[in-house]
Design a protein around this motif. Structure first.
Motif, PDB file in Angstrom:
ATOM      1  N   VAL A  44      34.149  39.330  33.316  1.00 50.78           N
ATOM      2  CA  VAL A  44      33.281  38.797  34.449  1.00 50.78           C
ATOM      3  C   VAL A  44      33.930  39.504  35.882  1.00 50.78           C
ATOM      4  O   VAL A  44      33.198  40.013  36.612  1.00 50.78           O
ATOM      5  CB  VAL A  44      33.325  37.489  34.752  1.00 50.78           C
ATOM      6  CG1 VAL A  44      32.927  36.996  35.979  1.00 50.78           C
ATOM      7  CG2 VAL A  44      32.709  36.978  33.535  1.00 50.78           C
ATOM      8  N   SER A  45      35.266  39.754  35.764  1.00 58.68           N
ATOM      9  CA  SER A  45      35.826  40.417  37.097  1.00 58.68           C
ATOM     10  C   SER A  45      35.246  41.842  37.587  1.00 58.68           C
ATOM     11  O   SER A  45      35.426  42.143  38.624  1.00 58.68           O
ATOM     12  CB  SER A  45      37.377  40.347  37.078  1.00 58.68           C
ATOM     13  OG  SER A  45      37.987  41.050  35.995  1.00 58.68           O
ATOM     14  N   GLN A  48      31.582  41.038  38.725  1.00 57.36           N
ATOM     15  CA  GLN A  48      30.958  39.943  39.844  1.00 57.36           C
ATOM     16  C   GLN A  48      30.629  40.277  41.087  1.00 57.36           C
ATOM     17  O   GLN A  48      30.012  39.458  41.657  1.00 57.36           O
ATOM     18  CB  GLN A  48      32.262  38.901  39.681  1.00 57.36           C
ATOM     19  CG  GLN A  48      33.334  39.273  40.450  1.00 57.36           C
ATOM     20  CD  GLN A  48      34.741  38.387  40.575  1.00 57.36           C
ATOM     21  OE1 GLN A  48      34.691  37.621  39.600  1.00 57.36           O
ATOM     22  NE2 GLN A  48      35.355  38.085  41.558  1.00 57.36           N
ATOM     23  N   HIS A  49      30.954  41.314  41.597  1.00 57.76           N
ATOM     24  CA  HIS A  49      30.341  41.865  42.690  1.00 57.76           C
ATOM     25  C   HIS A  49      29.135  42.687  42.758  1.00 57.76           C
ATOM     26  O   HIS A  49      28.764  43.163  43.759  1.00 57.76           O
ATOM     27  CB  HIS A  49      31.635  42.591  43.634  1.00 57.76           C
ATOM     28  CG  HIS A  49      32.792  41.881  43.982  1.00 57.76           C
ATOM     29  ND1 HIS A  49      32.647  40.859  44.765  1.00 57.76           N
ATOM     30  CD2 HIS A  49      33.849  41.852  43.440  1.00 57.76           C
ATOM     31  CE1 HIS A  49      33.876  40.198  44.630  1.00 57.76           C
ATOM     32  NE2 HIS A  49      34.729  40.654  44.058  1.00 57.76           N
ATOM     33  N   ILE A  53      23.334  40.915  37.987  1.00 61.60           N
ATOM     34  CA  ILE A  53      23.986  40.720  36.762  1.00 61.60           C
ATOM     35  C   ILE A  53      23.130  40.201  35.688  1.00 61.60           C
ATOM     36  O   ILE A  53      22.121  39.285  36.110  1.00 61.60           O
ATOM     37  CB  ILE A  53      25.151  39.840  36.726  1.00 61.60           C
ATOM     38  CG1 ILE A  53      26.058  40.272  37.904  1.00 61.60           C
ATOM     39  CG2 ILE A  53      25.848  39.792  35.238  1.00 61.60           C
ATOM     40  CD1 ILE A  53      27.297  39.227  38.372  1.00 61.60           C
ATOM     41  N   THR A  66      22.834  37.089  40.698  1.00 63.01           N
ATOM     42  CA  THR A  66      24.136  37.352  41.412  1.00 63.01           C
ATOM     43  C   THR A  66      25.295  36.539  40.814  1.00 63.01           C
ATOM     44  O   THR A  66      24.829  35.599  39.961  1.00 63.01           O
ATOM     45  CB  THR A  66      24.292  37.198  42.945  1.00 63.01           C
ATOM     46  OG1 THR A  66      24.044  35.807  43.084  1.00 63.01           O
ATOM     47  CG2 THR A  66      23.372  37.934  43.444  1.00 63.01           C
ATOM     48  N   HIS A  67      26.694  36.592  41.073  1.00 64.54           N
ATOM     49  CA  HIS A  67      27.479  36.063  40.557  1.00 64.54           C
ATOM     50  C   HIS A  67      27.313  34.508  40.732  1.00 64.54           C
ATOM     51  O   HIS A  67      27.528  33.773  39.741  1.00 64.54           O
ATOM     52  CB  HIS A  67      29.153  36.732  40.836  1.00 64.54           C
ATOM     53  CG  HIS A  67      29.989  35.716  40.376  1.00 64.54           C
ATOM     54  ND1 HIS A  67      30.577  35.724  39.131  1.00 64.54           N
ATOM     55  CD2 HIS A  67      30.920  34.963  41.315  1.00 64.54           C
ATOM     56  CE1 HIS A  67      31.716  34.754  39.280  1.00 64.54           C
ATOM     57  NE2 HIS A  67      31.893  34.546  40.510  1.00 64.54           N
ATOM     58  N   ASP A  68      27.123  34.328  42.030  1.00 59.82           N
ATOM     59  CA  ASP A  68      27.232  32.948  42.539  1.00 59.82           C
ATOM     60  C   ASP A  68      26.059  32.026  41.883  1.00 59.82           C
ATOM     61  O   ASP A  68      25.797  30.935  41.520  1.00 59.82           O
ATOM     62  CB  ASP A  68      26.950  32.759  43.914  1.00 59.82           C
ATOM     63  CG  ASP A  68      28.421  33.266  44.643  1.00 59.82           C
ATOM     64  OD1 ASP A  68      29.494  33.087  43.881  1.00 59.82           O
ATOM     65  OD2 ASP A  68      28.398  33.586  45.561  1.00 59.82           O
ATOM     66  N   LEU A  71      26.550  31.262  38.168  1.00 55.80           N
ATOM     67  CA  LEU A  71      27.422  30.553  38.116  1.00 55.80           C
ATOM     68  C   LEU A  71      26.788  29.103  38.054  1.00 55.80           C
ATOM     69  O   LEU A  71      27.231  28.123  37.341  1.00 55.80           O
ATOM     70  CB  LEU A  71      28.814  30.219  38.877  1.00 55.80           C
ATOM     71  CG  LEU A  71      29.682  31.352  38.642  1.00 55.80           C
ATOM     72  CD1 LEU A  71      30.736  31.308  39.701  1.00 55.80           C
ATOM     73  CD2 LEU A  71      30.292  31.097  37.294  1.00 55.80           C
ATOM     74  N   TYR A  77      27.000  32.352  31.023  1.00 55.24           N
ATOM     75  CA  TYR A  77      27.767  32.896  32.254  1.00 55.24           C
ATOM     76  C   TYR A  77      29.003  32.106  32.736  1.00 55.24           C
ATOM     77  O   TYR A  77      29.956  32.515  32.793  1.00 55.24           O
ATOM     78  CB  TYR A  77      27.039  33.565  33.221  1.00 55.24           C
ATOM     79  CG  TYR A  77      27.466  34.086  34.373  1.00 55.24           C
ATOM     80  CD1 TYR A  77      27.899  35.640  34.161  1.00 55.24           C
ATOM     81  CD2 TYR A  77      27.975  33.719  35.506  1.00 55.24           C
ATOM     82  CE1 TYR A  77      28.569  36.420  34.981  1.00 55.24           C
ATOM     83  CE2 TYR A  77      29.061  34.594  36.520  1.00 55.24           C
ATOM     84  CZ  TYR A  77      29.019  35.870  36.147  1.00 55.24           C
ATOM     85  OH  TYR A  77      29.597  36.769  36.921  1.00 55.24           O
ATOM     86  N   TYR A  81      33.142  32.918  32.529  1.00 58.91           N
ATOM     87  CA  TYR A  81      33.710  33.033  33.517  1.00 58.91           C
ATOM     88  C   TYR A  81      34.789  32.060  33.517  1.00 58.91           C
ATOM     89  O   TYR A  81      36.041  32.134  33.734  1.00 58.91           O
ATOM     90  CB  TYR A  81      32.913  32.519  34.819  1.00 58.91           C
ATOM     91  CG  TYR A  81      33.685  32.564  36.204  1.00 58.91           C
ATOM     92  CD1 TYR A  81      34.148  33.667  36.702  1.00 58.91           C
ATOM     93  CD2 TYR A  81      33.787  31.233  36.600  1.00 58.91           C
ATOM     94  CE1 TYR A  81      35.008  33.644  37.910  1.00 58.91           C
ATOM     95  CE2 TYR A  81      34.567  31.186  37.994  1.00 58.91           C
ATOM     96  CZ  TYR A  81      35.144  32.288  38.285  1.00 58.91           C
ATOM     97  OH  TYR A  81      35.933  32.233  39.574  1.00 58.91           O
TER      98      TYR A  81
END
Length: 92
Positions: A44-45, A48-49, A53, A66-68, A71, A77, A81
């Motif tokens: 994920v790292s 994540q930006h 995704i 997006t990552h957020d 989540l 995901y 994470y």
């Protein structure tokens, strides 16, 4: 020499430690700034930006965003994470 319009990195960062991964992505960002970049990753790292995704689960799309957003809206995901975050904390 003309630069490519698309760069594809197929799990290219998985063997790198977190620090090297971040340094390489930062250096590549300068080289790929005017192109589309597709990164296939399990960590994920590494992604994540990213602007977008796509999460795959057993070959099927489980989420996109997006990552957020992922989540909050994609259990697959979020599970990945949380698992990787826990592993990273245990290694520190």
């Amino acid at each position: 020499m003309q630069k490519p319009e698309l760069y594809i990195f197929d799990d290219s960062f998985s063997a790198l430690d977190f620090k090297t991964d971040a340094a390489l992505r930062k250096a590549l960002a300068k080289e790929t700034k005017d192109a589309a970049v597709l990164i296939i990753a399990q960590r994920v790292s590494t992604i994540q930006h990213a602007n977008q995704i796509i999460v795959l689960d057993e070959g099927r799309m489980a989420g996109i965003g997006t990552h957020d957003e992922l989540l909050q809206n994609c259990p697959v995901y979020r599970e990945i994470y949380e698992s990787q975050t826990k592993e990273a904390q245990e290694e520190a």
